[in-house]
Design an enzyme around this catalytic site. Sequence first.
Site, PDB file in Angstrom:
ATOM      1  N   HIS A 230       6.572   0.017  -0.236  1.00  0.00           N
ATOM      2  CA  HIS A 230       7.625  -0.079   0.629  1.00  0.00           C
ATOM      3  C   HIS A 230       8.077  -1.998   0.336  1.00  0.00           C
ATOM      4  O   HIS A 230       9.515  -2.252   0.436  1.00  0.00           O
ATOM      5  CB  HIS A 230       6.959  -0.117   1.949  1.00  0.00           C
ATOM      6  CG  HIS A 230       6.966   1.328   2.668  1.00  0.00           C
ATOM      7  ND1 HIS A 230       6.418   1.690   3.617  1.00  0.00           N
ATOM      8  CD2 HIS A 230       7.363   2.510   2.044  1.00  0.00           C
ATOM      9  CE1 HIS A 230       6.586   2.967   3.881  1.00  0.00           C
ATOM     10  NE2 HIS A 230       6.939   3.335   2.723  1.00  0.00           N
TER      11      HIS A 230
ATOM     12  N   HIS B 102      -0.596  -2.709   4.719  1.00  0.00           N
ATOM     13  CA  HIS B 102      -0.907  -3.046   3.521  1.00  0.00           C
ATOM     14  C   HIS B 102      -1.878  -4.436   3.317  1.00  0.00           C
ATOM     15  O   HIS B 102      -1.679  -5.144   4.138  1.00  0.00           O
ATOM     16  CB  HIS B 102       0.084  -3.245   2.637  1.00  0.00           C
ATOM     17  CG  HIS B 102       1.303  -2.281   2.717  1.00  0.00           C
ATOM     18  ND1 HIS B 102       0.743  -0.902   2.333  1.00  0.00           N
ATOM     19  CD2 HIS B 102       2.650  -1.919   3.205  1.00  0.00           C
ATOM     20  CE1 HIS B 102       1.881  -0.020   2.611  1.00  0.00           C
ATOM     21  NE2 HIS B 102       3.005  -0.664   2.943  1.00  0.00           N
TER      22      HIS B 102
END
Length: 292
Positions: A186, A244
């Site tokens: 992403h 993340h």
Amino acid sequence: MERGPVVGAGPGARARIRALLGCLVKVLLWVASALLYFGSEQAARLLGSPCLRRLYHAWLAAVVIFGPLLQFHVNPRTIFASHGNFFNIKFVNSAWGWTCTFLGGFVLLVVFLATRRVAVTARHLSRLVVGAAVWRGAGRAFLLIEDLTGSCFEPLPQGLLLHELPDRRSCLAAGHQWRGYTVSSHTFLLTFCCLLMAEEAAVFAKYLAHGLPAGAPLRLVFLLNVLLLGLWNFLLLCTVIYFHQYTHKVVGAAVGTFAWYLTYGSWYHQPWSPGSPGHGLFPRPHSSRKHN
């Protein structure tokens, strides 16, 4: 007590109401058109500045490197902290599709209106094909890295139990978890889309300076791309704050920047490439020669 007859609005009154409504609609359309032209002119001037584009690269780097520090100062229960939030599902997971749709329409209009040549238009649109190949290739590379660096774990109430299963497929088939080094796809995609859109949209300033056709539809498409670019910046910030691990995000953004450099910063300036944005669209000024 007798009531008099109810007098309705006559034809003259209705005509005046219709005329008033027509004037109101014209005023609203004029205001909308003025805002459209003013907004597109200012956005084109902003994105067309080489200095601001260099600062934009520094801005994206600062977002990825220092943005995670904001996690200590924001509400962890906000909607953007959930993987299943509307923006994450509808936009981030389909960021390349949104980018191709909006940016493809803009490139198509700008190039065709400037040249009226289908071949040149197709050549410039091929940059989006290259971008799609970069996105697909990067995604496969990230999965390969995760496979090569991962191990199989079985979740237990006491923790994780390491298994000796050799690959992800057999691990997942056994109902376990495969954990390896996961580059943030992403972060990569949003960084790459931001750099790509800023580069492509910068052409509009030169397009307007050359006095080429720039009606309301083209300006509207341009502003939609500007709004999408702003959304990608916001969602990139949300991604680096809430999701993340730190190195996974930094590596993803670095790969996205490197992909931009290989394409827009290097290859597209070669004659055997799809060409850089704006290449061949605007007439070059003829240099005057002195004759003895």
